[in-house]
Scaffold this active site. Structure first.
Site, PDB file in Angstrom:
ATOM      1  CG  ASP A  20      -1.912  -1.096   1.312  1.00 12.76           C
ATOM      2  OD1 ASP A  20      -3.106  -0.848   1.208  1.00 12.76           O
ATOM      3  OD2 ASP A  20      -1.480  -2.257   1.473  1.00 12.76           O
ATOM      4  CD  GLU A  47      -7.067   3.148   2.016  1.00 10.05           C
ATOM      5  OE1 GLU A  47      -6.793   2.638   0.922  1.00 10.05           O
ATOM      6  OE2 GLU A  47      -7.698   2.565   2.911  1.00 10.05           O
ATOM      7  CG  ASP A  52     -10.737  -0.766  -3.210  1.00  9.83           C
ATOM      8  OD1 ASP A  52     -10.952  -0.561  -2.003  1.00  9.83           O
ATOM      9  OD2 ASP A  52     -11.638  -1.006  -4.032  1.00  9.83           O
ATOM     10  CB  THR A  83      -5.501  -4.056   2.177  1.00 10.14           C
ATOM     11  OG1 THR A  83      -5.378  -2.763   1.592  1.00 10.14           O
ATOM     12  CG2 THR A  83      -4.140  -4.479   2.695  1.00 10.14           C
ATOM     13  CE  LYS A 136     -17.341  -5.231  -4.158  1.00  9.98           C
ATOM     14  NZ  LYS A 136     -16.032  -5.532  -3.562  1.00  9.98           N
TER      15      LYS A 136
END
Ligand code: A3P
Ligand code: MG
Length: 463
Positions: free
Chosen positions: A100, A123, A180, A182, A298
């Site tokens: 990350d 983030e 996104d 993790t 998704k």
């Protein structure tokens, strides 16, 4: 790409950085569409020296694709060598790994190099990393393995923290989720590097890299690594990590929701699976056909028509979705012919800061069935009014449904912690045995040798 007249044109806020000469080499055109009948070209046009029209946000697109691919490859390489203790728990207990931090560093560094005036809503921040010199060193090595000129650990912290912008409704900024999903990354399943450009509160560009997503879901053992790309008004596209050829993607061609399937989070703590099943039942979607998948993958599978619906049903009344978790995905689905709202039918509002504080959950679907899905969602959730304790859907059935999701999530957390503890004990025993046999060794040596192979490979693993 073809400059369609039907779609909305560029946003009112033009790019300061648009450089047609830069963007001409972006093959941003659908290459796998059935060719349409075209008017014969005027042979004199070329002679008159007409310049090709600049690609909308061409320079930004080029940098965004490059940044997402570089970060995705960094994540892939980390996964192959990830060892125990290379992840930390954030204040909200969610995990964050060296990947990350590394991914946020390389994306932010590229954005700052090419668009130094653009702020970034990213983030991660470097606070926890700064407390851990071993992890900092690891991130430094990772990043220096992929950037052109070596940087220092201080620069790493600075690049990560350049993602601290507050967001808002004015001007333009980037928003980044370096990984996104993790939890999916740690399991060896789906995760995504997600980058979007927001101009005056509207998402104008989105790029998502999904290193583990099969290019063709019908061929799960085939090539993995799907990249999704969209700019507002110009359609959505997919390419692989290797081949730059772009294929235009469209949402599923269905007339009713019953003809399709839905997808949702793997984590029941992130989206109520119990209520999603009830909504699916209302829509007469065959039970058990839902696809559970981590991350903004998704949105990608809905955009390319593998599933007709993505449901994200809140499990708490207080949780605010993050803008980096939805910006790129929303645009990609919309540009592929879908509609994205929250569970109340409101458009997602990216102009109110770092979170989607004006929204609750997400309903994304092929345009033709979105109203039907939303109606079913409202019906199911209406029977479960919000109560005062911070939990949504506190009606008679709602309390039970949410309690079930929360309990399942808690049980999973406990199981993960127990597994981690068992592994630690095994390592300690192994270290003692080796020490007895060969004199001395350290636990880290054992960890390194035990974890040198990619864990989770049995799950489908990494390319
Ligand atoms: N209680 C909650 N409700 C909804 N989303 C949550 C949540 N807690 C964490 N998340 C978000 O869910 C994301 C993963 O989404 P998904 O479940 O679809 O894979 C996490 O992203 P990160 O993995 O970037 O932290 C985090 O932002
Ligand atoms: Mg993340």
């Amino acid at each position: 790409m073809s400059e369609s007249t039907k779609r909305p044109r560029r946003s009112s806020a033009p790019s300061k950085y648009e450089d047609p000469s830069d963007s001409e080499d972006i093959p941003f055109a659908p290459v796998e569409q059935t060719p349409k009948k075209q008017k014969p070209r005027n042979p004199n046009a070329a002679k008159r020296g007409r310049k090709p029209k600049p690609v909308y946000l061409g320079a930004e697109l080029k940098v965004a694709v490059d940044a997402v691919l570089t970060a995705s490859r960094l994540c892939q390489s980390v996964f192959k060598t990830l060892v125990q203790d290379e992840s930390l728990a954030k204040d909200d207990k969610s995990p964050v790994t060296v990947a990350d931090f590394g991914a946020q560093t390389v994306v932010n560094a590229l954005l700052l190099k090419h668009f130094p005036e653009d702020p970034i809503v990213g983030e991660e921040d470097s606070e926890a990393l700064k407390q851990n010199p071993v992890l900092s060193e690891r991130v430094l090595n990772l990043v220096n393995g992929v950037v052109e000129s070596p940087i220092t650990v201080e620069e790493i912290y600075r690049h990560i923290d350049s993602g601290n912008y507050a967001g808002g409704a004015q001007g333009r900024f980037w928003t980044l989720d370096p990984i996104d999903g993790t939890k999916g990354f740690l399991r060896g399943e789906q995760y995504a590097v997600c980058l979007a450009l927001v101009v005056d509160g509207k998402v104008e560009l989105g790029v998502i890299g999904c290193p583990n997503l099969p290019v063709d879901l019908d061929n799960p053992d085939g090539e993995r690594g799907s990249l999704f790309i969209a700019t507002r008004g110009h359609g959505a596209f997919q390419r692989t990590f290797i081949d730059e050829k772009l294929s235009k993607i469209k949402t599923a061609k269905v007339k009713t929701a019953s003809e399709t399937i839905f997808c949702e989070s793997v984590e029941s703590g992130h989206s109520s699976q119990t209520e999603a099943a009830e909504i699916a039942q209302h829509l007469k979607i065959a039970a058990g056909t839902g696809k559970r998948m981590d991350s903004q993958c998704k949105y990608g599978v809905v955009a390319r028509g593998d599933a007709g619906i993505y449901l994200r049903i809140p499990t708490s009344d207080t949780y605010e979705e993050k803008i980096w978790g939805h910006a790129a995905g929303m645009l990609i689905v919309e540009e592929a012919g879908g509609v994205v709202t929250d569970v109340e039918g409101k458009p997602l509002d990216f102009g109110v800061g770092r979170t989607l504080k004006n929204n609750k959950g997400v309903v994304a679907a092929t345009a033709r069935i979105h109203a039907e899905v939303l109606e079913a969602a409202k019906k199911v959730l209406r029977t479960k009014p919000v109560n005062g304790d911070g939990q949504v859907n506190g009606g008679a059935t709602g309390t039970a449904a949410v309690a079930k999701d929360v309990l399942e999530a808690a049980a999973k957390e406990v199981a993960d912690a127990v597994a981690e503890q068992q592994q630690q004990q095994q390592l300690e025993v192994a270290a003692m045995m080796v020490e007895a046999a060969v004199g001395s060794t350290t636990e880290e040596t054992i960890v390194d040798s035990v974890m040198a192979e990619p864990f989770g490979a049995e799950n489908g693993g990494q390319n």
